[in-house]
Design a protein around this motif. Sequence first.
Motif: not given
Lengths: 169, 100
Positions: B35-50
């Motif tokens: 589950v932590e890995l999934m949260l991390n995957a979402a975070n990468i996308l957030f930072v890339a779009f920011a």
Amino acid sequence: MNLETILFLVLGGVALAAAIAMVITRNMVHSALFMVVVFLATAVLYLVYQAPLLAMLQITVYAGGIMVLFLFVIMLIGAEKMSHVENLRWQRPLAFGLMAALLAETVYVAATRLQFPPPAAIGPDFGGPKAIGLVLFNQYLLPFEVTSVLLLAAMVGSIALTVRKEKSR
Amino acid sequence: MIPLAYPILLSALLFTVGVVGVMLRRNAIMMFMCVELMLNAANILFVAFARNFGQLDGQVFVFFVITVAAAEVAVGLALIVAIFRTRGSIEVDDLRDLQG
């Protein structure tokens, strides 16, 4: 292909390989250490994407705090010595089928449906502590306060769950 | 500049690995790490779009996600320790008292 893209591919490959190794390996201590590799690769990826504060937060909170907590619990209950024999019969092929479906879906949507503007120009202090703090404490002040309540609830909850009741005498 | 398709693809792959881990591993701690890995995957996308849109809101959201993940881990691991104390196992398939 410029330097940023090469760096991204290397870090992404490291993160992906470590993630797969984390799921596959049977020793839970090794799993937790592979997870640390994933988090460190992600932190460097954040640096590539101009997010230095988040990179440091990722290392201190995730790699430093959360994974140490995981390792602590794994060793506390001796989980690394447990036998891991999953009793999955028809679920395993189903899981791989669902994986293929999810992957195909996300890749299809990412490749075809979305149109993005070219990257915006950013200042040199983008993603620094000052810039993040200004956004966080102006625009997102209420969520920030709610977060503090959440952390308090988590702290009280974890203490209440783990405290041993003393025998009444 | 990195094309936006790359982080989307990386995030999708990491998220899929996390989902498969939750489905295949029956150990509570392993499921939790996935589950932590999934949260991390979402975070990468957030930072890339920011970065791509030049807006800091995505990075602030990652800040909140990290906070929620920390709270989740604190409570979740406390639950796992409590379950291990009473049941002596953290395999989720062993916890079937409510099954009819």
